[in-house]
Design a protein around this motif. Structure first.
Motif, PDB file in Angstrom:
ATOM      1  N   PRO A   1     -12.810   5.633  14.457  1.00 38.91           N
ATOM      2  CA  PRO A   1     -12.826   5.172  15.854  1.00 38.91           C
ATOM      3  C   PRO A   1     -13.061   3.674  15.925  1.00 38.91           C
ATOM      4  N   ILE A   2     -12.384   3.014  16.836  1.00 37.53           N
ATOM      5  CA  ILE A   2     -12.580   1.585  17.100  1.00 37.53           C
ATOM      6  C   ILE A   2     -13.001   1.447  18.557  1.00 37.53           C
ATOM      7  N   GLY A   3     -14.170   0.931  18.766  1.00 40.26           N
ATOM      8  CA  GLY A   3     -14.722   0.835  20.100  1.00 40.26           C
ATOM      9  C   GLY A   3     -15.951   1.732  20.219  1.00 40.26           C
ATOM     10  N   PRO A   4     -16.616   1.726  21.365  1.00 44.24           N
ATOM     11  CA  PRO A   4     -16.269   0.975  22.569  1.00 44.24           C
ATOM     12  C   PRO A   4     -16.616  -0.508  22.444  1.00 44.24           C
ATOM     13  N   LEU A   5     -16.017  -1.280  23.325  1.00 41.14           N
ATOM     14  CA  LEU A   5     -16.237  -2.721  23.344  1.00 41.14           C
ATOM     15  C   LEU A   5     -17.523  -3.045  24.090  1.00 41.14           C
ATOM     16  N   GLN A   6     -18.302  -3.946  23.514  1.00 45.36           N
ATOM     17  CA  GLN A   6     -19.519  -4.425  24.156  1.00 45.36           C
ATOM     18  C   GLN A   6     -19.295  -5.836  24.671  1.00 45.36           C
ATOM     19  N   LEU A   7     -19.786  -6.076  25.871  1.00 44.65           N
ATOM     20  CA  LEU A   7     -19.656  -7.384  26.521  1.00 44.65           C
ATOM     21  C   LEU A   7     -21.054  -7.952  26.718  1.00 44.65           C
ATOM     22  N   ARG A   8     -21.293  -9.132  26.184  1.00 40.95           N
ATOM     23  CA  ARG A   8     -22.594  -9.781  26.329  1.00 40.95           C
ATOM     24  C   ARG A   8     -22.454 -10.999  27.231  1.00 40.95           C
ATOM     25  N   SER A  58     -14.143   3.485  26.685  1.00 44.56           N
ATOM     26  CA  SER A  58     -12.926   3.893  25.986  1.00 44.56           C
ATOM     27  C   SER A  58     -12.903   3.354  24.559  1.00 44.56           C
ATOM     28  N   HIS A  59     -12.192   4.064  23.692  1.00 41.02           N
ATOM     29  CA  HIS A  59     -12.042   3.644  22.310  1.00 41.02           C
ATOM     30  C   HIS A  59     -10.688   4.115  21.791  1.00 41.02           C
ATOM     31  N   ASP A  60     -10.262   3.563  20.672  1.00 38.00           N
ATOM     32  CA  ASP A  60      -9.017   3.934  20.012  1.00 38.00           C
ATOM     33  C   ASP A  60      -9.335   4.510  18.637  1.00 38.00           C
ATOM     34  N   THR A  61      -8.319   5.124  18.026  1.00 37.72           N
ATOM     35  CA  THR A  61      -8.486   5.716  16.703  1.00 37.72           C
ATOM     36  C   THR A  61      -7.470   5.111  15.751  1.00 37.72           C
ATOM     37  N   LEU A  62      -7.959   4.584  14.646  1.00 28.90           N
ATOM     38  CA  LEU A  62      -7.103   4.052  13.593  1.00 28.90           C
ATOM     39  C   LEU A  62      -7.020   5.080  12.473  1.00 28.90           C
ATOM     40  N   THR A  63      -5.801   5.466  12.111  1.00 31.94           N
ATOM     41  CA  THR A  63      -5.584   6.431  11.038  1.00 31.94           C
ATOM     42  C   THR A  63      -5.170   5.678   9.784  1.00 31.94           C
ATOM     43  N   VAL A  64      -5.977   5.787   8.741  1.00 36.12           N
ATOM     44  CA  VAL A  64      -5.674   5.172   7.446  1.00 36.12           C
ATOM     45  C   VAL A  64      -5.117   6.266   6.550  1.00 36.12           C
ATOM     46  N   VAL A  65      -3.831   6.193   6.261  1.00 36.83           N
ATOM     47  CA  VAL A  65      -3.151   7.235   5.488  1.00 36.83           C
ATOM     48  C   VAL A  65      -3.108   6.832   4.021  1.00 36.83           C
ATOM     49  N   PRO A  66      -2.857   7.798   3.120  1.00 35.74           N
ATOM     50  CA  PRO A  66      -2.760   7.443   1.695  1.00 35.74           C
ATOM     51  C   PRO A  66      -1.597   6.490   1.437  1.00 35.74           C
ATOM     52  N   ARG A  67      -1.764   5.668   0.434  1.00 31.39           N
ATOM     53  CA  ARG A  67      -0.681   4.775   0.036  1.00 31.39           C
ATOM     54  C   ARG A  67       0.452   5.582  -0.592  1.00 31.39           C
ATOM     55  N   THR A  68       1.668   5.199  -0.295  1.00 32.45           N
ATOM     56  CA  THR A  68       2.829   5.866  -0.877  1.00 32.45           C
ATOM     57  C   THR A  68       3.609   4.876  -1.726  1.00 32.45           C
ATOM     58  N   GLU A  69       4.236   5.399  -2.774  1.00 36.91           N
ATOM     59  CA  GLU A  69       5.065   4.595  -3.652  1.00 36.91           C
ATOM     60  C   GLU A  69       6.508   5.055  -3.541  1.00 36.91           C
ATOM     61  N   GLU A  70       7.416   4.133  -3.667  1.00 36.92           N
ATOM     62  CA  GLU A  70       8.835   4.471  -3.642  1.00 36.92           C
ATOM     63  C   GLU A  70       9.221   5.098  -4.969  1.00 36.92           C
ATOM     64  N   LEU A  71       9.762   6.304  -4.914  1.00 39.64           N
ATOM     65  CA  LEU A  71      10.105   7.047  -6.123  1.00 39.64           C
ATOM     66  C   LEU A  71      11.596   6.971  -6.395  1.00 39.64           C
ATOM     67  N   PRO A  72      11.982   6.992  -7.674  1.00 43.57           N
ATOM     68  CA  PRO A  72      13.410   6.960  -8.007  1.00 43.57           C
ATOM     69  C   PRO A  72      14.054   8.312  -7.720  1.00 43.57           C
ATOM     70  N   PRO A  73      15.318   8.344  -7.315  1.00 39.58           N
ATOM     71  CA  PRO A  73      15.999   9.630  -7.116  1.00 39.58           C
ATOM     72  C   PRO A  73      16.290  10.293  -8.454  1.00 39.58           C
ATOM     73  N   VAL A  74      15.864  11.514  -8.615  1.00 39.99           N
ATOM     74  CA  VAL A  74      16.086  12.267  -9.851  1.00 39.99           C
ATOM     75  C   VAL A  74      16.629  13.646  -9.498  1.00 39.99           C
ATOM     76  N   ARG A  75      17.272  14.272 -10.454  1.00 42.27           N
ATOM     77  CA  ARG A  75      17.746  15.647 -10.291  1.00 42.27           C
ATOM     78  C   ARG A  75      16.687  16.569 -10.888  1.00 42.27           C
ATOM     79  N   LEU A  76      16.080  17.378 -10.040  1.00 41.46           N
ATOM     80  CA  LEU A  76      14.978  18.227 -10.454  1.00 41.46           C
ATOM     81  C   LEU A  76      15.484  19.604 -10.859  1.00 41.46           C
ATOM     82  N   ALA A  77      14.727  20.258 -11.733  1.00 40.01           N
ATOM     83  CA  ALA A  77      15.088  21.603 -12.162  1.00 40.01           C
ATOM     84  C   ALA A  77      15.097  22.548 -10.966  1.00 40.01           C
ATOM     85  N   GLY A  78      16.175  23.324 -10.834  1.00 39.70           N
ATOM     86  CA  GLY A  78      16.293  24.266  -9.725  1.00 39.70           C
ATOM     87  C   GLY A  78      16.908  23.668  -8.497  1.00 39.70           C
ATOM     88  N   GLU A  79      17.237  22.379  -8.530  1.00 33.75           N
ATOM     89  CA  GLU A  79      17.821  21.725  -7.366  1.00 33.75           C
ATOM     90  C   GLU A  79      19.330  21.868  -7.411  1.00 33.75           C
TER      91      GLU A  79
END
Length: 461
Positions: free
Chosen positions: A166-173, A189-210
């Motif tokens: 959560p980000i907030g609430p804002l305080q005013l002095r 009021s407040h907002d929510t920041l979602t920090v997701v896992p880092r992703t890496e770009e993967l090479p296209p490969v032909r997988l078994a069963g595909e």
């Protein structure tokens, strides 16, 4: 973005923050005692020095000292009264850019303050409440905001840990020019920041069963269907007249055309083992965090290749759920849903992978899900290794990523588990935490010898 919230910093007690999209609210005036409680250290020092000077002047009979004492004591009291009687109405809004950010990357928070009163504000200080993992609390000093004026400030936040913060609430002095009094007001009021896992770009490969061509080799119901099996639809402007289905046209009394061929989307289940007993260590560099990031990377990569992807953990709760696992959900929406889920995934107390196995074999309302199975597994004992081997029977192809060095003696136990999984038909990719996932993923390519029974790699790069 927050709707405009307002506050009237007039030394009153309590605060009213504007709800999202709601009307501006003005707090009620409180007692003078609340304003006196806002005296700063400087104000209290002046008040104490003035009182001491008055007492000394009375004892010593010094008139000049009495005037100095009265002046010292009166200055903070006058500031309290002035600040108490000053009424400001301000509106503040907040915007996150972006609202979903990968771990170790920065997000920008924009704050906008509007003076909606007919009087200029005095010295204002803004302080936004942020969790400590996002960095220090930002503070901004605004000297004076004219009537109807606007001020915009921004700050950056960053987290090495995934999660929802959560980000907030804002305080005013509100302070006086001499720094004698400081009154604090808060917005609700407040907002929510979602920090997701880092992703890496993967090479296209032909997988078994595909299937070759990502679904081109799969059956197409309309391509092999006879006239009685065709499901027509009404004619639309621009449709090719060669696709008109005359039998249905005669039956319905309006022009009907054959539907376009719809190849079946290839499916994939990404299984993440979250059992607490299966992982060792904690923190951003732990094996579990590497697996979470790997699951996110694989899911996003396969979505980009046209797969219908779902996430499954050992708790047996698939994402998307049973109703959305095989539907044509927009890849962008599905990726966001999966990343939001992985942002808050935690260790579970499950003793094994039985619940996930029930979903894969069609139990618990999950339905059968033939296709590719990519599993990020923790430490497996003999029973869980055998259960994972049976999971392979429900998938057209299966890739297992196993961490090395979680148990002692690691080589003997892990080597045996890898062998059993390969014999069950898995493509096993052993890794050490921190290893580059694109290099590891490339070894699952069936066209380059990444067969289920290939020789195990020695751990580490």
């Amino acid at each position: 973005m927050d709707g405009p919230g307002t506050a009237a910093p007039d030394a009153g007690r309590g605060t009213d923050g504007g709800a999202d999209g709601g009307p501006w609210a003005q707090e009620r005036r409180g007692s003078l005692r609340a304003a006196l409680a806002g005296l700063t250290t400087r104000g209290r020092s002046f008040l104490a020095a003035g009182a001491a000077a008055v007492v000394c002047a009375y004892v010593l009979g010094q008139g000049d000292l009495l005037r100095v004492g009265v002046l010292l004591a009166a200055l903070p009291l006058v500031c309290v009264i002035v600040l108490y009687r000053t009424r400001h109405r301000v509106a503040v809004s907040r915007r996150l850019s972006p609202a979903r950010v990968p771990a170790r990357e920065e997000a920008l928070v924009h704050l906008r303050l509007d003076n909606v009163s007919r009087l200029p504000t005095s010295l204002l200080m803004l302080q936004d409440q942020v969790p400590y993992v996002l960095g220090p609390r930002p503070r901004f000093v605004l000297d004076r905001v004219e009537p109807g004026g606007r001020r915009e400030v921004s700050y950056r936040v960053r987290s090495d840990l995934r999660g929802r913060y959560p980000i907030g609430p804002l305080q005013l002095r509100l302070t006086d020019p001499f720094g004698m009094v400081e009154l604090t007001r808060s917005f609700s009021s407040h907002d929510t920041l979602t920090v997701v896992p880092r992703t890496e770009e993967l090479p296209p490969v032909r997988l078994a069963g595909e299937a070759a061509g990502l679904g081109e080799g799969r059956h197409r119901s309309l391509a092999t269907a006879g006239d009685d099996d065709v499901i027509p639809r009404g004619y639309r402007h621009g449709d090719d007249l060669r696709r008109v289905h005359w039998r249905s046209t005669a039956r319905h009394g309006e022009l009907m055309v054959r539907r376009e061929e719809q190849p079946q989307r290839p499916r994939c289940t990404v299984l993440l083992d979250t059992r607490r007993a299966a992982w060792a260590g904690s923190g951003p560099e732990s094996a579990f965090e590497w697996a979470v990031s790997g699951a996110a990377s694989v899911a996003v990569h396969l979505l980009e290749r046209g797969y219908a992807v779902r996430l499954l953990t050992d708790t047996g709760a698939p994402v998307p759920g049973p109703d959305g696992a095989g539907t044509d959900i927009a890849a962008l929406d599905t990726a966001g849903l999966l990343l939001d889920t992985l942002a808050v995934v935690e260790h579970s107390g499950e003793p094994g992978l039985a619940r996930a196995y029930e979903v894969l074999r069609g139990g618990s309302g999950g339905g059968g899900h033939e296709g590719l199975l990519v599993a990020f597994l923790g430490s497996l004992d003999g029973e869980q290794t055998a259960l994972a081997g049976r999971m392979r029977q429900r998938a057209g192809g299966a890739v297992a990523l196993l961490p090395r060095g979680l148990r002692e003696p690691a080589a003997q136990e892990e080597g045996e588990g890898e062998r059993l999984l390969r014999e069950a038909g898995w493509t096993v990719l052993p890794y050490v935490p921190g290893e580059a996932l694109p290099d590891l993923w490339r070894q699952a390519d069936r066209s380059s010898g990444g067969a289920p029974g290939r020789t195990a790699r020695s751990g580490g790069r």
